[in-house]
Design an enzyme around this catalytic site. Structure first.
Site, PDB file in Angstrom:
ATOM      1  N   ASN A 253      36.084  49.564  31.118  1.00  0.00           N
ATOM      2  CA  ASN A 253      36.018  48.159  31.731  1.00  0.00           C
ATOM      3  C   ASN A 253      34.958  48.013  32.414  1.00  0.00           C
ATOM      4  O   ASN A 253      34.833  46.985  33.350  1.00  0.00           O
ATOM      5  CB  ASN A 253      37.307  48.039  32.766  1.00  0.00           C
ATOM      6  CG  ASN A 253      38.480  47.961  31.825  1.00  0.00           C
ATOM      7  OD1 ASN A 253      38.719  47.343  30.656  1.00  0.00           O
ATOM      8  ND2 ASN A 253      39.822  48.167  32.511  1.00  0.00           N
TER       9      ASN A 253
ATOM     10  N   ARG B 258      42.453  47.184  39.737  1.00  0.00           N
ATOM     11  CA  ARG B 258      43.485  48.075  39.304  1.00  0.00           C
ATOM     12  C   ARG B 258      43.349  48.618  38.070  1.00  0.00           C
ATOM     13  O   ARG B 258      44.238  49.595  37.730  1.00  0.00           O
ATOM     14  CB  ARG B 258      44.765  47.396  39.289  1.00  0.00           C
ATOM     15  CG  ARG B 258      45.446  46.799  40.539  1.00  0.00           C
ATOM     16  CD  ARG B 258      47.079  46.648  40.448  1.00  0.00           C
ATOM     17  NE  ARG B 258      47.516  46.199  39.248  1.00  0.00           N
ATOM     18  CZ  ARG B 258      48.934  45.807  39.053  1.00  0.00           C
ATOM     19  NH1 ARG B 258      49.715  45.937  39.999  1.00  0.00           N
ATOM     20  NH2 ARG B 258      49.269  45.702  37.834  1.00  0.00           N
ATOM     21  N   ASP B 259      42.106  48.533  37.465  1.00  0.00           N
ATOM     22  CA  ASP B 259      42.222  49.424  36.071  1.00  0.00           C
ATOM     23  C   ASP B 259      40.562  49.671  35.980  1.00  0.00           C
ATOM     24  O   ASP B 259      40.054  49.293  34.819  1.00  0.00           O
ATOM     25  CB  ASP B 259      42.839  48.541  35.045  1.00  0.00           C
ATOM     26  CG  ASP B 259      43.080  49.579  33.949  1.00  0.00           C
ATOM     27  OD1 ASP B 259      43.271  50.630  34.075  1.00  0.00           O
ATOM     28  OD2 ASP B 259      43.169  48.967  32.755  1.00  0.00           O
ATOM     29  N   ILE B 260      40.097  50.419  37.066  1.00  0.00           N
ATOM     30  CA  ILE B 260      38.546  50.594  36.914  1.00  0.00           C
ATOM     31  C   ILE B 260      38.596  51.881  35.960  1.00  0.00           C
ATOM     32  O   ILE B 260      39.252  52.883  36.341  1.00  0.00           O
ATOM     33  CB  ILE B 260      37.948  50.933  38.224  1.00  0.00           C
ATOM     34  CG1 ILE B 260      38.118  49.646  39.007  1.00  0.00           C
ATOM     35  CG2 ILE B 260      36.677  51.327  38.176  1.00  0.00           C
ATOM     36  CD1 ILE B 260      37.082  48.481  38.666  1.00  0.00           C
TER      37      ILE B 260
END
Length: 276
Positions: free
Chosen positions: A151, A145-147
Site C-alpha cells: 500500500n 488502518r492498513d499500512i
C-alpha cells in the site's frame, strides 16, 4: 494470515450481470481508456488498470472493485482531490457496469513490495515520506488502518517519491485526537494490525504507526516477520509484544522499531518521536 481487506457497503446492490474484467481499449464512463491490466497480484477486493484520461491525457490508475464492494463515502468525500506530495490523489470515482471504481494517480515505480529488500539508508528516506503523509492524513481525521508494503508506492520509475495509497479500509475520525470504536475492526491485514485494532476494535493515529513498524521489518528483510506462522502464532506475537526482529540491525533502527511496536498506543511512538 490476511483478513478481508475491504469494508462492505450493504446499500450497493449486486448487479445481475457484470463483466469479469475490463479489456484494453474499453472506455469507462466515456472518459477513461483502458491501456493495460489487471496490474499486480490479484486480490479479492479489486483489480487495477493503467488508463488514459481522455479529458486531460494523463495516465491514471483505475481501481475496479468487485461486485457490491466500495469504500466508505466519508473517506471518499475526504480524499477526493486532496493534494499532498506523500499521498496518492483520488481524482474521481463512480460506477461502471455495476461495479464501483476509483481514479487515482498512477505510480510508475509500483509498490514497495516489488523492490524489497531495502537497506537502512533507503528506509530512513522512506520513513520520512511515509510519516509526513500519515501526519497529513491524521490531521484530516483519516486513519489508514492498513499500512503495509503493497500500500506504499514509488510515484516515479526511478524508485523515488514514496506515497501512501489504497484507502479501502480507512476510518474517519471527526476529531483526529480521538480514539474510535469501530464495528468493522475485523477488516485489516493481520500481520500489520495493531493489537488494539485486533482486540478492542479501536482506531487511532497510533494504529498506523504500529503498521509502519511491521512494514519496516518486512521491507528490510524482504519477508513478513511472521512468515511461516499460523494465525494463533501471529496473534501471540502481537499481544505479547514479541514481534520477531532480524539479526544485525543497527541500534538506531532497533530503537525505532521498538518505539513503533509498543503494545499500548499511549506509549507508542508517533510523528514527533519518529522524526526526531
Amino acid at each position: 494470515t490476511e483478513a478481508a481487506p475491504m469494508e462492505i457497503d450493504a446499500e450497493v446492490p449486486a448487479p445481475r450481470t457484470a463483466p469479469v474484467t475490463l479489456e484494453a481499449g474499453e472506455m469507462v464512463n466515456d472518459r477513461y481508456r483502458v491501456e493495460e491490466g489487471p496490474l499486480g497480484e490479484p486480490t479479492g477486493e479489486a483489480e487495477v488498470f493503467r488508463c488514459t484520461d481522455s479529458h486531460t491525457a494523463d495516465i491514471v490508475a483505475l481501481k475496479f472493485y468487485r461486485t457490491s464492494i466500495r469504500p466508505k463515502d466519508s473517506i471518499l468525500e475526504s480524499l477526493i482531490n486532496v493534494q499532498h506530495p506523500d499521498v496518492v490523489t483520488l481524482r474521481d470515482y463512480g460506477t461502471w457496469a455495476g461495479r464501483f471504481y476509483e481514479i487515482m494517480d498512477f505510480c510508475e515505480g509500483g509498490n514497495l513490495m516489488d523492490h524489497m529488500p531495502f537497506d537502512e539508508d533507503a528506509l530512513k528516506q522512506i520513513v520520512r515520506e511515509v510519516v509526513a503523509g500519515l501526519q497529513y492524513l491524521h490531521s484530516q481525521g483519516i486513519v489508514h488502518r492498513d499500512i503495509k508494503p503493497n500500500n506504499l508506492f514509488f510515484r516515479h520509475s526511478e524508485r523515488r517519491d514514496v506515497v501512501i495509497g489504497d484507502f479501502g479500509v480507512s476510518s474517519f475520525l471527526e476529531n483526529p485526537d480521538r480514539v474510535r470504536k469501530t464495528s468493522t475492526g475485523g477488516f485489516f491485514t493481520l500481520d500489520y494490525a495493531a493489537p488494539e485494532l485486533i482486540d478492542g476494535k479501536e482506531v487511532s493515529p497510533k494504529t498506523d504507526y504500529y503498521g509502519l513498524g511491521i512494514t519496516l521489518l518486512h521491507l528490510m528483510t524482504g519477508v513478513s516477520p511472521f512468515a511461516g506462522m499460523d494465525t494463533n502464532a501471529v496473534l501471540g506475537c502481537h499481544f505479547r509484544s514479541k514481534v520477531p526482529r532480524p539479526q544485525g540491525i543497527s541500534k538506531e533502527f532497533a530503537g525505532l522499531i521498538n518505539g513503533l511496536l509498543r503494545l499500548r498506543p499511549v506509549n507508542r511512538w508517533g510523528y514527533r518521536q519518529v522524526m526526531s
